[in-house]
Design a protein around this motif. Structure first.
Motif, PDB file in Angstrom:
ATOM      1  N   CYS A   9       0.813  -1.219   0.000  1.00  0.00           N
ATOM      2  CA  CYS A   9       0.000   0.000   0.000  1.00  0.00           C
ATOM      3  C   CYS A   9       0.846   1.268   0.000  1.00  0.00           C
ATOM      4  CB  CYS A   9      -0.933  -0.005   1.209  1.00  0.00           C
ATOM      5  SG  CYS A   9      -2.090  -1.399   1.212  1.00  0.00           S
ATOM      6  N   THR A  13      -1.553   6.846  -1.494  1.00  0.00           N
ATOM      7  CA  THR A  13      -1.797   8.282  -1.442  1.00  0.00           C
ATOM      8  C   THR A  13      -1.394   8.998  -2.723  1.00  0.00           C
ATOM      9  OG1 THR A  13       0.330   8.643  -0.338  1.00  0.00           O
ATOM     10  CG2 THR A  13      -1.594   8.368   1.063  1.00  0.00           C
ATOM     11  N   THR A  38       1.424  -2.040   4.839  1.00  0.00           N
ATOM     12  CA  THR A  38       1.517  -0.586   4.851  1.00  0.00           C
ATOM     13  C   THR A  38       2.582  -0.170   5.860  1.00  0.00           C
ATOM     14  OG1 THR A  38       0.254   1.468   5.038  1.00  0.00           O
ATOM     15  CG2 THR A  38      -0.342  -0.323   6.552  1.00  0.00           C
ATOM     16  N   TYR A  42       4.322   5.783   4.911  1.00  0.00           N
ATOM     17  CA  TYR A  42       3.746   5.827   3.572  1.00  0.00           C
ATOM     18  C   TYR A  42       2.696   6.937   3.513  1.00  0.00           C
ATOM     19  CZ  TYR A  42       5.758   1.131   2.947  1.00  0.00           C
ATOM     20  OH  TYR A  42       6.605   0.046   2.886  1.00  0.00           O
ATOM     21  N   SER A  47      -1.649   6.438   4.233  1.00  0.00           N
ATOM     22  CA  SER A  47      -1.828   5.087   3.701  1.00  0.00           C
ATOM     23  C   SER A  47      -2.499   4.194   4.740  1.00  0.00           C
ATOM     24  CB  SER A  47      -0.472   4.501   3.289  1.00  0.00           C
ATOM     25  OG  SER A  47      -0.607   3.149   2.903  1.00  0.00           O
TER      26      SER A  47
END
Length: 270
Positions: A9, A13, A38, A42, A47
């Motif tokens: 992930c 964004t 994630t 991030y 995220s």
């Protein structure tokens, strides 16, 4: 093979709206992905919040990995829609700056000082991640870009207590494969997982499964260096090769294109 594939992930964004991120995650889920990875860093924490929105109503059907230790935790303070719109503006400005010629840098790179990770930092990071994700436990909690020597004894003991209590199901390391070269199996006592880049572009990862058989291994960044040459199935075949090379572990991949996700998984299913 799809049951051993996970979705990274890191790029959630990059979308301008939460709805676009949800469509990507839903595509991966509908095609059989059940592991999502994630980290607080991030997208400056967003995220985790996007993944948390996706998890509502399906938490018991997926596993979630997040990380700690790379930077001190920070709490996102903007609504998701506003944060993604602001990120989109920042990306446009960054592209414009990149198009403007600049003088080459002449300063020598500075090696950052190695720091010690204290229990208090992990406590704050763990609580922040659970709030952002909206979950009561974390399936896989990974030390980000570091090795166990970075932890104080109190920090290590705290992590073990999280696992013993069920708040964390498994503990692992998520560092470059080359950083594991100086470790021994004894250094990894108390750790369940090693996560690292693997594939044609990462020769340093060769032999780690044989060297550390007590840990589950998770590969990522497997598509770097894969020659596509207009072949839409090349990425899917490369993921299949990494899954074959890691028969007891997982393989992560990431994409911002639902059609690429579908193509990759269609190749694996076939």
């Amino acid at each position: 093979m799809i049951d051993r594939l996970g979705f990274g992930c890191v790029a959630l964004t990059s979308f301008a709206t939460p709805g676009e991120a949800m469509r990507l995650l839903n595509t991966a889920y509908d095609l059989g992905i059940r592991h999502f990875d994630t980290a607080p860093i991030y997208g400056q924490g967003y995220s985790e919040r996007l993944l948390g929105r996706f998890l509502r109503g399906r938490r018991d059907r997926v596993t979630v990995a997040t990380k700690f230790g790379l930077t001190p935790p920070r709490t996102p303070n903007l609504p998701l829609a506003a944060a993604l719109a602001l990120n989109a503006v920042r990306r446009r400005l960054a592209r414009r700056r990149a198009e403007t010629p600049s003088a080459p840098a002449t300063a020598e790179p500075v090696e950052p000082d190695r720091r010690r990770i204290e229990r208090s930092e992990i406590e704050a990071a763990f609580d922040a991640s659970r709030r952002s994700l909206g979950i009561d436990h974390i399936d896989l909690y990974l030390l980000h870009e570091e090795v166990p020597a970075a932890l104080t004894p109190q920090a290590f003991d705290y992590l073990q207590s999280l696992r013993a209590s069920g708040k964390v199901r498994r503990l692992g390391l998520a560092a470059p494969a080359t950083r594991y070269g100086a470790l021994s199996p004894e250094d990894l006592e108390g750790w369940d997982v090693l996560q690292y880049e693997a594939g044609p572009a990462w020769p340093g990862s060769a032999g780690l499964i044989a060297r550390f058989p007590a840990q589950q291994h998770i590969f990522h960044s497997c598509l770097k260096g894969v020659a596509r040459d207009g072949d839409p199935q090349a990425a899917g075949r490369a993921l299949a090769e990494r899954l074959t090379a890691n028969p007891q572990g997982l393989v992560l991949f990431s994409s911002t294109r639902p059609d690429h996700v579908r193509t990759n998984l269609r190749v694996l299913a076939g």
